[in-house]
Scaffold this active site. Sequence first.
Site, PDB file in Angstrom:
ATOM      1  N   ASP A  90       0.844  -1.194   0.000  1.00 23.82           N
ATOM      2  CA  ASP A  90       0.000   0.000   0.000  1.00 23.82           C
ATOM      3  C   ASP A  90       0.880   1.245   0.000  1.00 23.82           C
ATOM      4  O   ASP A  90       2.106   1.153   0.058  1.00 23.82           O
ATOM      5  CB  ASP A  90      -0.981  -0.017   1.175  1.00 23.82           C
ATOM      6  CG  ASP A  90      -0.295  -0.035   2.520  1.00 23.82           C
ATOM      7  OD1 ASP A  90       0.951   0.075   2.568  1.00 23.82           O
ATOM      8  OD2 ASP A  90      -0.991  -0.148   3.540  1.00 23.82           O
ATOM      9  N   ASP A 270      -8.155  -7.229   1.684  1.00 21.15           N
ATOM     10  CA  ASP A 270      -7.149  -7.401   2.729  1.00 21.15           C
ATOM     11  C   ASP A 270      -7.724  -6.853   4.018  1.00 21.15           C
ATOM     12  O   ASP A 270      -8.595  -5.971   4.000  1.00 21.15           O
ATOM     13  CB  ASP A 270      -5.852  -6.652   2.399  1.00 21.15           C
ATOM     14  CG  ASP A 270      -5.962  -5.153   2.740  1.00 21.15           C
ATOM     15  OD1 ASP A 270      -5.486  -4.755   3.815  1.00 21.15           O
ATOM     16  OD2 ASP A 270      -6.574  -4.407   1.948  1.00 21.15           O
ATOM     17  N   CYS A 308     -13.423 -27.461   9.798  1.00 19.05           N
ATOM     18  CA  CYS A 308     -12.155 -26.883   9.347  1.00 19.05           C
ATOM     19  C   CYS A 308     -11.069 -27.949   9.223  1.00 19.05           C
ATOM     20  O   CYS A 308     -10.975 -28.850  10.064  1.00 19.05           O
ATOM     21  CB  CYS A 308     -11.721 -25.789  10.318  1.00 19.05           C
ATOM     22  SG  CYS A 308     -10.182 -24.961   9.835  1.00 19.05           S
ATOM     23  N   CYS A 310      -7.701 -27.039   8.932  1.00 19.83           N
ATOM     24  CA  CYS A 310      -6.401 -26.431   9.209  1.00 19.83           C
ATOM     25  C   CYS A 310      -5.631 -27.291  10.210  1.00 19.83           C
ATOM     26  O   CYS A 310      -6.204 -28.152  10.900  1.00 19.83           O
ATOM     27  CB  CYS A 310      -6.559 -25.006   9.740  1.00 19.83           C
ATOM     28  SG  CYS A 310      -7.045 -24.870  11.474  1.00 19.83           S
ATOM     29  N   CYS A 313      -7.092 -27.184  13.834  1.00 17.44           N
ATOM     30  CA  CYS A 313      -8.335 -27.928  14.061  1.00 17.44           C
ATOM     31  C   CYS A 313      -8.135 -29.433  13.939  1.00 17.44           C
ATOM     32  O   CYS A 313      -8.821 -30.211  14.621  1.00 17.44           O
ATOM     33  CB  CYS A 313      -9.417 -27.459  13.104  1.00 17.44           C
ATOM     34  SG  CYS A 313     -10.083 -25.826  13.538  1.00 17.44           S
ATOM     35  N   HIS A 339      -5.317 -20.764  12.148  1.00 17.19           N
ATOM     36  CA  HIS A 339      -6.732 -21.107  11.969  1.00 17.19           C
ATOM     37  C   HIS A 339      -7.504 -19.981  11.297  1.00 17.19           C
ATOM     38  O   HIS A 339      -8.228 -20.206  10.320  1.00 17.19           O
ATOM     39  CB  HIS A 339      -7.391 -21.443  13.309  1.00 17.19           C
ATOM     40  CG  HIS A 339      -8.884 -21.518  13.182  1.00 17.19           C
ATOM     41  ND1 HIS A 339      -9.536 -22.609  12.637  1.00 17.19           N
ATOM     42  CD2 HIS A 339      -9.859 -20.599  13.445  1.00 17.19           C
ATOM     43  CE1 HIS A 339     -10.836 -22.370  12.588  1.00 17.19           C
ATOM     44  NE2 HIS A 339     -11.062 -21.161  13.071  1.00 17.19           N
TER      45      HIS A 339
END
Length: 372
Positions: A90, A270, A308, A310, A313, A339
């Site tokens: 940015d 974002d 989930c 991930c 998890c 996560h």
Amino acid sequence: MEFTLEATSKKARAGIIKTAHSTIKTPVFMPVGTLGSIKALDMDDVLHLLGAEIILANTYHMYLRPGDKTVEKMGKLHKFTTYPKSFLTDSGGFQAFSLSDISKPKENGIEFRSHIDGSKHFFTPKGVIDIQHNLGSDIMMILDDLVALPATQERIKLSIERTTTWAKESIEYFRSKQKDGIGVEQNIFAIIQGGTDKTFRTKSATELCALDYDGFAIGGLSVGELNNEMYDTVEHTVQYMPEDKPRYLMGVGTPEDLIENIERGIDMFDCVMPTRNARNGTLFTSFGKINIKGAKFKEDEAPIDPECQCLTCKRYTRAYLNHLFRSREITYFRLATLHNLHYYLNLMREVREAILENRFAEYKQEFYRKRS
């Protein structure tokens, strides 16, 4: 940069952005790595556990520390951080807004004092591009004049006039540098301003989208307005944005915000929300948010989200995460961040699949049903 629009489901879009460093499937959420690092994670986590094809770094912060010239000497962002995929940087305009007590926008740039040591600095449209040339990002944002909402009509009018003036100066400078062999693999996006005023948004979008930019962003939202005002403003603005270039909504937001704005035609997002909330104990799930520090999780053997996949998890219980958070163990920050970012990135993958199969409306309905 190449952008291909693959499919639409009403206004929702699925596309592909190709940069010099990666192929990015849209809609996409970009994890925020302000200082060239996503807090609590290393680049193996980002690459192999999350599979992120693009992350965001902050021009203002990298300029102050370690310094953009240092980053350039160390091989620019990709070599310095060892992240080989795409970076978006940015421009510093948001920092002028968020650090308004130590910054002051002027006709030809933004004057500010460093939040680190109080030293005085001045960002100009050309100077910000020079900094981002040194950083070597794949997508750079131009300097814009962002205002908090609510704001007076006079201040919003000044904002869009100043942003357009800076945009014209920026694109001319950027393209001239490319002709000189500088930044030939980099791309540049303009930022549409105008608050929630549709007349101002129309003016800003029309003026900026007539310029030779590689993509366009909607800025100046999620800065104090109501959610429905944000959604209405996005829906109004996208009709003036090219269909054949990426559309980026800056600094947004919650999972609900992403779904609503994808429905309105946005491709890129974002936000610090998934990482910051993770550190504060708030975890995102398919059925809404939970606060892991709650006593009810002390002996809960379930994963954060049974749906989930991930690492957190698949391996750890809510009880363990509750224990780590309450003990302020550093391990908690990594597991929670993994996560939350996995949730956001997987949400984008699911949405993209739904768009490709022309069933986004059904996906959205199920998304909210799970939360009800």
